[in-house]
Scaffold this active site. Structure first.
Site, PDB file in Angstrom:
ATOM      1  N   HIS A  12       0.827  -1.214   0.000  1.00  0.00           N
ATOM      2  CA  HIS A  12       0.000   0.000   0.000  1.00  0.00           C
ATOM      3  C   HIS A  12       0.862   1.265   0.000  1.00  0.00           C
ATOM      4  O   HIS A  12       0.580   2.227   0.708  1.00  0.00           O
ATOM      5  CB  HIS A  12      -1.010  -0.012   1.152  1.00  0.00           C
ATOM      6  CG  HIS A  12      -0.410  -0.072   2.533  1.00  0.00           C
ATOM      7  ND1 HIS A  12      -1.026  -0.725   3.576  1.00  0.00           N
ATOM      8  CD2 HIS A  12       0.724   0.449   3.057  1.00  0.00           C
ATOM      9  CE1 HIS A  12      -0.304  -0.604   4.680  1.00  0.00           C
ATOM     10  NE2 HIS A  12       0.764   0.117   4.388  1.00  0.00           N
ATOM     11  N   HIS A  59      -1.201   5.198   9.651  1.00  0.00           N
ATOM     12  CA  HIS A  59       0.105   5.851   9.672  1.00  0.00           C
ATOM     13  C   HIS A  59      -0.007   7.195  10.394  1.00  0.00           C
ATOM     14  O   HIS A  59       0.253   8.251   9.828  1.00  0.00           O
ATOM     15  CB  HIS A  59       0.625   6.044   8.247  1.00  0.00           C
ATOM     16  CG  HIS A  59       0.760   4.770   7.473  1.00  0.00           C
ATOM     17  ND1 HIS A  59      -0.314   4.141   6.865  1.00  0.00           N
ATOM     18  CD2 HIS A  59       1.839   3.993   7.205  1.00  0.00           C
ATOM     19  CE1 HIS A  59       0.098   3.046   6.255  1.00  0.00           C
ATOM     20  NE2 HIS A  59       1.397   2.928   6.449  1.00  0.00           N
ATOM     21  N   HIS A 193      11.010  -3.344   3.224  1.00  0.00           N
ATOM     22  CA  HIS A 193      11.430  -1.947   3.087  1.00  0.00           C
ATOM     23  C   HIS A 193      11.833  -1.385   4.434  1.00  0.00           C
ATOM     24  O   HIS A 193      11.370  -1.828   5.480  1.00  0.00           O
ATOM     25  CB  HIS A 193      10.350  -1.082   2.434  1.00  0.00           C
ATOM     26  CG  HIS A 193       9.049  -0.959   3.155  1.00  0.00           C
ATOM     27  ND1 HIS A 193       8.249  -2.027   3.492  1.00  0.00           N
ATOM     28  CD2 HIS A 193       8.370   0.140   3.586  1.00  0.00           C
ATOM     29  CE1 HIS A 193       7.146  -1.606   4.079  1.00  0.00           C
ATOM     30  NE2 HIS A 193       7.203  -0.288   4.168  1.00  0.00           N
TER      31      HIS A 193
END
Length: 279
Positions: A12, A59, A193
């Site tokens: 995403h 987030h 990541h």
């Protein structure tokens, strides 16, 4: 009776949303990535769900350091796109499904999961980017969505084993819902990541491809992977992959793999995508 028919896994990455919103999907950098979702877009037209249970992580849009639930289920009638600092994404509001969401909450809590019930929540790129990748840019999303936020931002995050078990509890909840509803469950985030520190930019293609293989055919054992392995091999943000295990736990033990896609890089991130059908 309600039934979970399929699962979707996808990264995403926020830059994917920006590429869509700014008309850059055919640019040379982005075109190979978006081509990997052509199958999914056609597949979902033929397998349209009534509702998607979408597992994502917030987030710091709906939650912050003052309150971070481990598992939070959105039970509201609708959810607006969050302003993540540059304005909300130009996408439709998400229409919820309070009846099924509240049923899942009751069932899962009775199965000893301490679930937070959320009746007001803006949803950020963690939820809207997967919808855009699968549905494009419609005037309204073509199905209802139940958001399930998982804390993978602030230590301690739930284990893959716990997420996998939560998926099984959700499956039991859906199976006991007494309306005829076609349900899909999506797991989002990842793949490898790291966004900060000396390893910023880390991508581990060997780890990612092994994860893509094992979550299809060896999910029970994959769910036992400790957090250290995610952090050590997939980077500090690679732990988002535990959210895929919620999706996988809600499916049959044996599934049909309809699509597997892997691409690097996408804004310093590895992108993975699976479409799985229950048999």
């Amino acid at each position: 009776m309600a039934k979970i028919t399929a699962g979707v896994a996808t990264s995403h990455v926020p830059a994917i949303g920006a590429a869509i919103d700014n008309g850059k999907t055919t640019d040379p950098y982005w075109q190979p990535l978006f081509a990997g979702y052509d199958f999914g877009k056609e597949w979902i037209k033929q397998n349209k769900p009534d509702v998607v249970i979408l597992v994502f992580n917030d987030h710091a849009s709906a939650f912050d350091m003052n309150m971070i639930p481990t598992f939070a289920l959105g039970c509201a009638p609708s959810f607006a796109p969050a302003d993540e600092g540059w304005g909300p994404r130009p996408v439709p509001n998400v229409v919820g499904y309070p009846e099924l969401a509240s049923h899942i909450a009751q069932s899962v809590i009775q199965q000893d999961f301490d679930l937070t019930i959320v009746n007001k929540m803006d949803v950020d790129h963690g939820l809207t980017v997967p919808l855009s990748l699968m549905f494009g840019q419609p005037e309204a999303w073509p199905c209802k969505v139940i958001p399930l936020a998982v804390n993978v931002v602030l230590y301690p995050a739930p284990s893959g084993k716990r997420c996998y078990a939560l998926g099984k509890a959700i499956r039991e909840a859906v199976d006991s819902f007494d309306e005829d509803v076609n349900v899909q469950i999506w797991g989002t985030g990842g793949m490898s990541h790291q966004l900060q520190g000396p390893r910023a930019g880390l991508i581990n293609q060997e780890f990612d491809n092994d994860f893509l293989d094992r979550i299809v055919d060896d999910a029970e054992n994959l769910a036992q992977m400790p957090h250290f392995d995610y952090l050590n091999q997939a980077g500090s943000e690679g732990v988002e992959l535990v959210m895929w295990l919620v999706m996988r736990g809600a499916l049959d033990d044996k599934v049909t793999l309809k699509k597997r896609f892997y691409h690097v890089p996408a804004s310093n991130t590895a992108v993975g995508h699976l479409v799985l059908e229950n048999n």
